[in-house]
Write a protein that holds these residues in place. Sequence first.
Motif, mmCIF file in Angstrom:
data_model
loop_
_atom_site.group_PDB
_atom_site.id
_atom_site.type_symbol
_atom_site.label_atom_id
_atom_site.label_comp_id
_atom_site.label_asym_id
_atom_site.label_seq_id
_atom_site.Cartn_x
_atom_site.Cartn_y
_atom_site.Cartn_z
ATOM 1 N N VAL A 214 0.816 -1.345 -0.022
ATOM 2 C CA VAL A 214 0.050 0.066 -0.192
ATOM 3 C C VAL A 214 0.808 1.102 0.075
ATOM 4 C CG1 VAL A 214 -1.668 1.292 1.307
ATOM 5 C CG2 VAL A 214 -1.981 -1.247 0.991
ATOM 6 N N LEU A 215 2.032 1.266 0.796
ATOM 7 C CA LEU A 215 2.658 2.332 0.901
ATOM 8 C C LEU A 215 3.507 2.704 -0.579
ATOM 9 C CD1 LEU A 215 4.494 2.158 4.422
ATOM 10 C CD2 LEU A 215 2.244 3.151 3.734
ATOM 11 N N ALA A 216 3.876 1.688 -1.221
ATOM 12 C CA ALA A 216 4.408 1.754 -2.380
ATOM 13 C C ALA A 216 3.623 2.198 -3.654
ATOM 14 C CB ALA A 216 5.134 0.524 -2.815
ATOM 15 N N GLU A 217 2.284 1.757 -3.477
ATOM 16 C CA GLU A 217 1.271 2.100 -4.368
ATOM 17 C C GLU A 217 1.052 3.657 -4.342
ATOM 18 O OE1 GLU A 217 -3.592 1.200 -5.059
ATOM 19 O OE2 GLU A 217 -2.126 -0.451 -3.993
ATOM 20 N N THR A 218 0.604 4.202 -2.994
ATOM 21 C CA THR A 218 0.551 5.349 -2.684
ATOM 22 C C THR A 218 1.420 6.398 -2.819
ATOM 23 O OG1 THR A 218 0.508 5.055 -0.361
ATOM 24 C CG2 THR A 218 -1.720 4.695 -1.356
ATOM 25 N N LYS A 219 2.951 5.777 -2.923
ATOM 26 C CA LYS A 219 3.863 6.777 -3.064
ATOM 27 C C LYS A 219 4.187 7.564 -1.604
ATOM 28 C CE LYS A 219 3.522 7.273 -8.018
ATOM 29 N NZ LYS A 219 4.521 6.101 -8.121
ATOM 30 N N SER A 220 3.597 7.053 -0.559
ATOM 31 C CA SER A 220 3.943 7.663 0.675
ATOM 32 C C SER A 220 5.458 7.328 1.351
ATOM 33 C CB SER A 220 2.919 7.012 1.899
ATOM 34 O OG SER A 220 1.568 7.051 1.498
ATOM 35 N N THR A 221 5.828 8.271 2.337
ATOM 36 C CA THR A 221 7.088 8.163 2.461
ATOM 37 C C THR A 221 7.256 7.639 4.232
ATOM 38 O OG1 THR A 221 8.063 9.736 1.171
ATOM 39 C CG2 THR A 221 9.204 9.429 3.300
ATOM 40 N N VAL A 222 8.172 6.873 4.244
ATOM 41 C CA VAL A 222 8.545 6.280 5.715
ATOM 42 C C VAL A 222 9.503 7.145 6.285
ATOM 43 C CG1 VAL A 222 9.361 4.489 7.105
ATOM 44 C CG2 VAL A 222 7.558 3.799 5.525
ATOM 45 N N VAL A 223 9.617 7.772 7.397
ATOM 46 C CA VAL A 223 10.478 8.555 7.985
ATOM 47 C C VAL A 223 11.031 7.488 9.292
ATOM 48 C CG1 VAL A 223 11.220 10.437 9.162
ATOM 49 C CG2 VAL A 223 9.441 10.484 7.452
ATOM 50 N N HIS A 224 12.456 7.090 9.021
ATOM 51 C CA HIS A 224 12.683 6.139 10.114
ATOM 52 C C HIS A 224 13.631 6.914 11.151
ATOM 53 C CE1 HIS A 224 14.842 2.531 11.544
ATOM 54 N NE2 HIS A 224 15.948 2.847 10.756
ATOM 55 N N ASN A 225 13.211 6.611 12.415
ATOM 56 C CA ASN A 225 13.660 7.000 13.796
ATOM 57 C C ASN A 225 14.204 6.137 14.541
ATOM 58 O OD1 ASN A 225 12.320 10.032 13.312
ATOM 59 N ND2 ASN A 225 10.863 8.466 12.797
ATOM 60 N N ALA A 226 15.262 5.471 13.827
ATOM 61 C CA ALA A 226 16.037 4.265 14.903
ATOM 62 C C ALA A 226 16.350 4.626 16.238
ATOM 63 C CB ALA A 226 17.288 3.990 13.785
ATOM 64 N N LEU A 227 16.947 5.711 16.365
ATOM 65 C CA LEU A 227 17.481 6.113 17.701
ATOM 66 C C LEU A 227 16.270 6.002 18.804
ATOM 67 C CD1 LEU A 227 20.193 8.720 16.979
ATOM 68 C CD2 LEU A 227 20.500 6.609 18.414
ATOM 69 N N SER A 228 15.183 6.731 18.633
ATOM 70 C CA SER A 228 13.956 6.753 19.438
ATOM 71 C C SER A 228 13.472 5.153 19.597
ATOM 72 C CB SER A 228 12.971 7.904 19.106
ATOM 73 O OG SER A 228 12.359 7.458 17.840
ATOM 74 N N ASN A 229 13.276 4.684 18.222
ATOM 75 C CA ASN A 229 12.759 3.302 18.318
ATOM 76 C C ASN A 229 13.286 2.282 19.274
ATOM 77 O OD1 ASN A 229 12.138 3.569 14.779
ATOM 78 N ND2 ASN A 229 10.913 4.179 16.560
ATOM 79 N N LEU A 230 14.876 2.488 19.245
ATOM 80 C CA LEU A 230 15.606 1.832 20.106
ATOM 81 C C LEU A 230 15.580 2.277 21.574
ATOM 82 C CD1 LEU A 230 18.733 1.392 18.042
ATOM 83 C CD2 LEU A 230 17.412 -0.578 18.585
ATOM 84 N N ARG A 231 15.608 3.385 21.993
ATOM 85 C CA ARG A 231 15.572 3.756 23.521
ATOM 86 C C ARG A 231 13.895 3.506 24.106
ATOM 87 N NH1 ARG A 231 14.031 7.749 27.156
ATOM 88 N NH2 ARG A 231 15.306 9.328 28.013
ATOM 89 N N LEU A 232 13.059 3.625 23.219
ATOM 90 C CA LEU A 232 11.711 3.034 23.603
ATOM 91 C C LEU A 232 11.391 1.596 23.446
ATOM 92 C CD1 LEU A 232 9.567 5.999 22.240
ATOM 93 C CD2 LEU A 232 10.685 5.920 24.497
ATOM 94 N N GLY A 233 12.062 0.892 23.016
ATOM 95 C CA GLY A 233 11.952 -0.535 22.792
ATOM 96 C C GLY A 233 10.894 -0.612 21.845
ATOM 97 N N SER A 234 10.632 0.019 20.839
ATOM 98 C CA SER A 234 9.506 0.024 20.005
ATOM 99 C C SER A 234 9.581 -1.083 18.968
ATOM 100 C CB SER A 234 9.256 1.147 19.341
ATOM 101 O OG SER A 234 8.878 2.288 20.339
ATOM 102 N N GLY A 235 10.610 -1.533 18.483
ATOM 103 C CA GLY A 235 11.274 -2.444 17.434
ATOM 104 C C GLY A 235 11.860 -1.985 16.281
ATOM 105 N N ILE A 236 12.325 -2.581 15.319
ATOM 106 C CA ILE A 236 13.075 -2.297 14.222
ATOM 107 C C ILE A 236 12.118 -2.234 12.859
ATOM 108 C CG2 ILE A 236 15.120 -2.759 12.867
ATOM 109 C CD1 ILE A 236 16.393 -4.145 15.246
ATOM 110 N N ALA A 237 12.180 -1.071 12.340
ATOM 111 C CA ALA A 237 11.274 -0.862 11.149
ATOM 112 C C ALA A 237 11.814 -1.824 9.838
ATOM 113 C CB ALA A 237 11.311 0.509 10.669
ATOM 114 N N PRO A 238 11.103 -2.401 9.237
ATOM 115 C CA PRO A 238 11.392 -3.374 8.126
ATOM 116 C C PRO A 238 12.100 -2.281 6.842
ATOM 117 C CG PRO A 238 9.289 -3.128 8.217
ATOM 118 C CD PRO A 238 9.695 -2.523 9.268
ATOM 119 N N VAL A 239 13.158 -1.403 7.114
ATOM 120 C CA VAL A 239 13.486 -0.642 6.143
ATOM 121 C C VAL A 239 14.011 -1.157 5.128
ATOM 122 C CG1 VAL A 239 15.153 1.224 5.663
ATOM 123 C CG2 VAL A 239 13.885 1.372 7.731
#
Length: 471
Positions: A274-299
């Motif tokens: 869906v993201l590819a089809e709609t040409k949406s952008t993902v903003v990757h915030n690796a540092l905060s994701n690690l600090r909060l234990g949120s996970g690793i985005a499938p970049v």
Amino acid sequence: MTYTLRSALIPVEDSYATVDVQIEGDRIAAIGASLPTVGTAIDAENKLLLPGFVNGHAHSVQFWQRGLIPQLPLELWLADVFDTSPTELEQTYLGALGTAISTLLSGGTCVMDHLYVIPGQELESIAAASRAYKEVGIRAFIAPLIQDMPFVSGYPEGVKTLPHQPYHQSTDELLALMEAIVAQSHAPEDGIQIAVGPTGFHRCSDALFEGCRDLSDRHNLCRHIHLLETKAQKMLAQERYGGSAVKHLQQLGFLDHRTSLAHSIWLDAADIEVLAETKSTVVHNALSNLRLGSGIAPVLKYLQAGVNVAFGCDGAASNDGQDMLEAIKIGSLLHNVTDPDYKHWITPRKAVEMASIGGFTGVNLADQVGSLTVGKQADLVLYDLKNLSLLPRTDPIKLLILGRPNAAVDSVWVRGQQVFADGTLKTVDTSHFTQTVFNYGEVYSKPQYKTIHQVEAHYRRVMGLAECGDA
């Protein structure tokens, strides 16, 4: 102003070339060898020239919460953030100033500020942040962070289990407020743009998304939200929609080429399509994701599917800084452990591309800025290759992205204006700024957190964790 950068080193294919670069007005006028000098000559010998980066997701007011919030998962961390949010307009102004300065010092020329506004002083909050960004001279997209559902709606089973009151602003009031903000502060000609910024599906109604979509269409505004940052939000999407939050946003017409989605961690293959089809952008915030234990985005999966990916620092309450080079390094290397095929890993040159043209694609400006291209606007950064952190003379971009650059930025141009030169900010007195911030913190004191005690037991229960106090 007109400038000629003499003997700058630029990347070309898999190598480098030494060139002159002419800047006329706000544009790159020429790139080539031995160009005639026009305007002010800048000695760029032994300096690396790159396009400016985009800090694709920030919360500037969280400047005041650096080093403050304990290490907690997002849903509990956010309770502490709300309990300690600044309430003075001067803090809004100074937070934006600090975010802009830190972004510039690490190679950024543009920031997407998902701005927390002071209740009852929303227009004034936007004006304060806008003033700061104009004074520094950085590009800024200000997306007022809005919601029309109560805090507890961000938890699985939260609305039906936790006590709460309706949100204090209605959907119609918020949309009218957004119209007023656009009328007051949307000024693309000054480098300041308003974006629509509903916080995310977890605290926003469909009506708010639809109203923001329509506002975006009327004024050609960018759209910026948080998306599926945590496992709890994935659970909440299933509870609320019976399936995919991404598909739901697509059905609402909210996803398009102007939409940037912070985090985007808990997505599946269908969501990625869906993201590819709609040409949406993902903003990757690796540092905060690690600090909060949120996970690793499938970049890596995003990139393989053709999804545009940019980098962000996120707010300083979950990053404790606004260093773009740090965000790019961690955001690149982190994925070496997610795919054993090293051919898929993010190279330093790919990381530069993601941070520059990828970032400007996310704010719908890639046709105007984001690469070393004649005719594009001059958002340019010179890095000093004699700086100890960029030595020895091996590969400049590898050293910049994989190393630990320290005060390596020599000069910065934003929209053709030189805002940073010879290691010094030309637009704002940084010593006065730092003294002002220091004076705000004369006493180091531990804040009194209250909200977390109202939600922690519920969070632990729905997430399958041991009850508070259990071994």
